[in-house]
Design an enzyme around this catalytic site. Structure first.
Site, PDB file in Angstrom:
ATOM      1  N   ARG A   8      50.023  40.483  44.985  1.00 11.78           N
ATOM      2  CA  ARG A   8      48.755  39.892  44.558  1.00 11.78           C
ATOM      3  C   ARG A   8      48.074  40.795  43.561  1.00 11.78           C
ATOM      4  O   ARG A   8      48.070  42.011  43.701  1.00 11.78           O
ATOM      5  CB  ARG A   8      47.818  39.690  45.754  1.00 11.78           C
ATOM      6  CG  ARG A   8      46.484  39.050  45.361  1.00 11.78           C
ATOM      7  CD  ARG A   8      45.468  39.124  46.468  1.00 11.78           C
ATOM      8  NE  ARG A   8      45.121  40.482  46.844  1.00 11.78           N
ATOM      9  CZ  ARG A   8      44.299  41.280  46.157  1.00 11.78           C
ATOM     10  NH1 ARG A   8      43.727  40.855  45.049  1.00 11.78           N
ATOM     11  NH2 ARG A   8      44.025  42.510  46.578  1.00 11.78           N
ATOM     12  N   VAL A   9      47.523  40.174  42.524  1.00  8.48           N
ATOM     13  CA  VAL A   9      46.608  40.845  41.612  1.00  8.48           C
ATOM     14  C   VAL A   9      45.329  40.021  41.586  1.00  8.48           C
ATOM     15  O   VAL A   9      45.328  38.850  41.939  1.00  8.48           O
ATOM     16  CB  VAL A   9      47.193  41.015  40.181  1.00  8.48           C
ATOM     17  CG1 VAL A   9      48.355  41.990  40.185  1.00  8.48           C
ATOM     18  CG2 VAL A   9      47.595  39.689  39.582  1.00  8.48           C
ATOM     19  N   SER A  10      44.242  40.652  41.150  1.00 11.33           N
ATOM     20  CA  SER A  10      42.948  39.981  41.204  1.00 11.33           C
ATOM     21  C   SER A  10      42.647  39.102  40.000  1.00 11.33           C
ATOM     22  O   SER A  10      41.950  38.105  40.127  1.00 11.33           O
ATOM     23  CB  SER A  10      41.835  41.022  41.350  1.00 11.33           C
ATOM     24  OG  SER A  10      42.015  41.748  42.538  1.00 11.33           O
ATOM     25  N   THR A  11      43.139  39.479  38.818  1.00 20.30           N
ATOM     26  CA  THR A  11      42.774  38.747  37.611  1.00 20.30           C
ATOM     27  C   THR A  11      43.989  38.428  36.755  1.00 20.30           C
ATOM     28  O   THR A  11      45.048  39.051  36.895  1.00 20.30           O
ATOM     29  CB  THR A  11      41.780  39.556  36.752  1.00 20.30           C
ATOM     30  OG1 THR A  11      42.417  40.758  36.336  1.00 20.30           O
ATOM     31  CG2 THR A  11      40.505  39.868  37.516  1.00 20.30           C
ATOM     32  N   GLN A  14      45.834  41.200  34.758  1.00 17.73           N
ATOM     33  CA  GLN A  14      46.658  42.167  35.488  1.00 17.73           C
ATOM     34  C   GLN A  14      48.061  41.584  35.643  1.00 17.73           C
ATOM     35  O   GLN A  14      48.237  40.376  35.649  1.00 17.73           O
ATOM     36  CB  GLN A  14      46.062  42.450  36.867  1.00 17.73           C
ATOM     37  CG  GLN A  14      44.713  43.135  36.809  1.00 17.73           C
ATOM     38  CD  GLN A  14      44.102  43.256  38.190  1.00 17.73           C
ATOM     39  OE1 GLN A  14      44.077  42.305  38.953  1.00 17.73           O
ATOM     40  NE2 GLN A  14      43.596  44.434  38.500  1.00 17.73           N
TER      41      GLN A  14
END
Length: 180
Positions: A8-11, A14
């Site tokens: 998982r990445v936030s944005t 990324q």
């Protein structure tokens, strides 16, 4: 036993690729991923992952903050996984839920991840307060009376809250506020 990965990445700016490669190198047969905030527990990739996992599988993440951002969320996830006979392992942290010491270390890491998140949030609020004092943070412009009237009219014509929000390009929360 199958190794199933989660990244998982936030944005959008990324990249998931580093995590995906580490999970592949660690022998994950299947990998699920999300581009969303860690505090969002309704992530589609996470939902698909949970539905896919089977007894005796091992869920592998690069770091525990990739799967959960709060101690409560992590503990609930670990409890659910354990009840299903699934273990959780983190590549970059010597953590696995198949032992009492591994579970204790996992809980400590989660505490620090949540602490880091809260510190970041406090700094953000301090920055916003300072910007307001300096007159640089004014918030968004108020909605026009035309929009406010249109919300009332559409609501009286039995449009749903979601339909009104879509039609006027405003949030559902804004529609609710205007109807109060």
């Amino acid at each position: 036993m199958s190794k199933v990965g989660y990244a998982r990445v936030s944005t959008l700016d990324q990249s998931l690729e580093v995590q995906l490669q580490k999970l592949r190198d660690h022998g994950c047969d299947k990998i699920f991923s999300d581009i969303a905030s860690g505090s969002d527990t309704r992530r589609q990739g996470l939902k698909d992952l949970i539905a896919y996992l089977r007894t005796e599988d091992m869920l592998v993440v690069t770091r525990v903050d990739r799967i959960a951002r709060s101690v409560l969320d992590l503990q609930q996830l670990v409890r659910d996984l354990k009840a299903s006979g699934i273990t959780l392992s983190a590549i970059e942290q010597p953590v696995s839920t198949d032992s009492a010491s591994g579970k204790a270390f996992l809980d400590m890491l989660a505490v620090f991840a949540e602490f880091e998140l809260n510190i970041r949030r406090e700094r953000q609020m301090e920055g916003i307060a300072a910007a307001k004092v300096a007159g640089k943070y004014k918030g968004r412009k108020p909605l026009s009376d035309k929009i406010k009237d249109e919300v009332q009219t559409l609501y009286k014509n039995r449009y749903t809250i979601s339909a009104i929000a879509r039609k006027l390009s405003i949030s559902r929360n804004t529609v609710y506020k205007l109807l109060r």
